[in-house]
Design a protein around this motif. Structure first.
Motif, PDB file in Angstrom:
ATOM      1  N   THR A 170      32.612  39.005  30.082  1.00 23.47           N
ATOM      2  CA  THR A 170      31.654  38.021  29.567  1.00 23.47           C
ATOM      3  C   THR A 170      31.519  38.037  28.046  1.00 23.47           C
ATOM      4  OG1 THR A 170      29.836  39.557  30.004  1.00 23.47           O
ATOM      5  CG2 THR A 170      30.340  37.948  31.716  1.00 23.47           C
ATOM      6  N   ALA A 171      31.928  39.132  27.395  1.00 25.12           N
ATOM      7  CA  ALA A 171      31.856  39.183  25.930  1.00 25.12           C
ATOM      8  C   ALA A 171      32.778  38.145  25.302  1.00 25.12           C
ATOM      9  CB  ALA A 171      32.219  40.583  25.428  1.00 25.12           C
ATOM     10  N   TRP A 172      33.778  37.684  26.063  1.00 24.50           N
ATOM     11  CA  TRP A 172      34.737  36.701  25.554  1.00 24.50           C
ATOM     12  C   TRP A 172      34.570  35.345  26.239  1.00 24.50           C
ATOM     13  CZ3 TRP A 172      36.974  41.633  26.859  1.00 24.50           C
ATOM     14  CH2 TRP A 172      37.298  42.418  25.740  1.00 24.50           C
ATOM     15  N   LYS A 173      33.389  35.032  26.754  1.00 27.06           N
ATOM     16  CA  LYS A 173      33.156  33.792  27.500  1.00 27.06           C
ATOM     17  C   LYS A 173      33.784  32.592  26.777  1.00 27.06           C
ATOM     18  CE  LYS A 173      29.574  30.680  29.063  1.00 27.06           C
ATOM     19  NZ  LYS A 173      28.150  30.342  28.988  1.00 27.06           N
ATOM     20  N   GLN A 200      40.867  32.457  31.546  1.00 28.68           N
ATOM     21  CA  GLN A 200      39.801  32.132  30.609  1.00 28.68           C
ATOM     22  C   GLN A 200      38.562  32.892  31.049  1.00 28.68           C
ATOM     23  OE1 GLN A 200      39.191  28.021  29.689  1.00 28.68           O
ATOM     24  NE2 GLN A 200      37.183  28.354  28.845  1.00 28.68           N
ATOM     25  N   ALA A 201      37.959  33.605  30.106  1.00 32.93           N
ATOM     26  CA  ALA A 201      36.759  34.379  30.429  1.00 32.93           C
ATOM     27  C   ALA A 201      35.601  33.440  30.748  1.00 32.93           C
ATOM     28  CB  ALA A 201      36.390  35.292  29.266  1.00 32.93           C
ATOM     29  N   ILE A 202      34.838  33.827  31.745  1.00 31.84           N
ATOM     30  CA  ILE A 202      33.660  33.057  32.138  1.00 31.84           C
ATOM     31  C   ILE A 202      32.433  33.947  32.020  1.00 31.84           C
ATOM     32  CG2 ILE A 202      34.937  31.453  33.612  1.00 31.84           C
ATOM     33  CD1 ILE A 202      34.221  33.191  36.012  1.00 31.84           C
ATOM     34  N   ASP A 203      31.275  33.389  32.352  1.00 31.56           N
ATOM     35  CA  ASP A 203      30.030  34.144  32.165  1.00 31.56           C
ATOM     36  C   ASP A 203      29.645  34.968  33.382  1.00 31.56           C
ATOM     37  OD1 ASP A 203      29.314  32.085  33.829  1.00 31.56           O
ATOM     38  OD2 ASP A 203      27.615  31.410  32.632  1.00 31.56           O
ATOM     39  N   GLN A 204      30.630  35.342  34.192  1.00 35.77           N
ATOM     40  CA  GLN A 204      30.363  36.224  35.328  1.00 35.77           C
ATOM     41  C   GLN A 204      31.565  37.143  35.553  1.00 35.77           C
ATOM     42  OE1 GLN A 204      29.695  33.824  38.797  1.00 35.77           O
ATOM     43  NE2 GLN A 204      31.398  32.480  38.358  1.00 35.77           N
ATOM     44  N   VAL A 205      31.375  38.146  36.373  1.00 40.43           N
ATOM     45  CA  VAL A 205      32.421  39.117  36.670  1.00 40.43           C
ATOM     46  C   VAL A 205      33.587  38.397  37.357  1.00 40.43           C
ATOM     47  CG1 VAL A 205      32.935  41.158  38.059  1.00 40.43           C
ATOM     48  CG2 VAL A 205      30.791  40.999  36.794  1.00 40.43           C
TER      49      VAL A 205
END
Length: 109
Positions: free
Chosen positions: A45-48, A70-75
């Motif tokens: 999530t640090a790279w959302k 692509q990083a998202i805001d969840q695990v």
């Protein structure tokens, strides 16, 4: 005087700063760790919103798996290859335009 560098007559030389890479404030988390294989969860999530390359390496640095995501805001889940022996592995996350981060992953039976 001998041994002194020549004077540039510039009391304020230009300051050179490296380009900003904006690394995240913290690293990523892998769990469960240790694991028995199958699947682990990655907290990225640090790279959302950023494109990431995730590498799984063995203890000798040999590449076992590459994932682009692509990083998202969840695990996010990360499937481990089948047939991995118990031991130490490395997960390396490479964000676009930022420094790579590495976490140790232990597989045990």
């Amino acid at each position: 005087k001998a041994g002194n560098p020549p004077s540039t007559n510039n009391p304020n030389p230009p300051v050179v700063t490296p380009p900003a890479t904006n690394p995240p404030a913290s690293t990523f988390t892998v769990y469960p760790n240790p694991t028995t294989g199958g699947q682990v969860s990655l907290d990225l999530t640090a790279w959302k919103g950023q494109q990431l390359q995730i590498l799984l390496l063995d203890v000798n640095g040999a590449l076992l798996k590459t994932v682009h995501t692509q990083a998202i805001d969840q695990v996010q889940p990360f499937d481990l290859p089948t047939g991995l022996d118990a031991g130490i592995y490395w997960l390396k996350v490479i964000p676009a335009g930022a420094l790579p981060m590495v976490q140790q992953l232990v597989i045990q039976w």
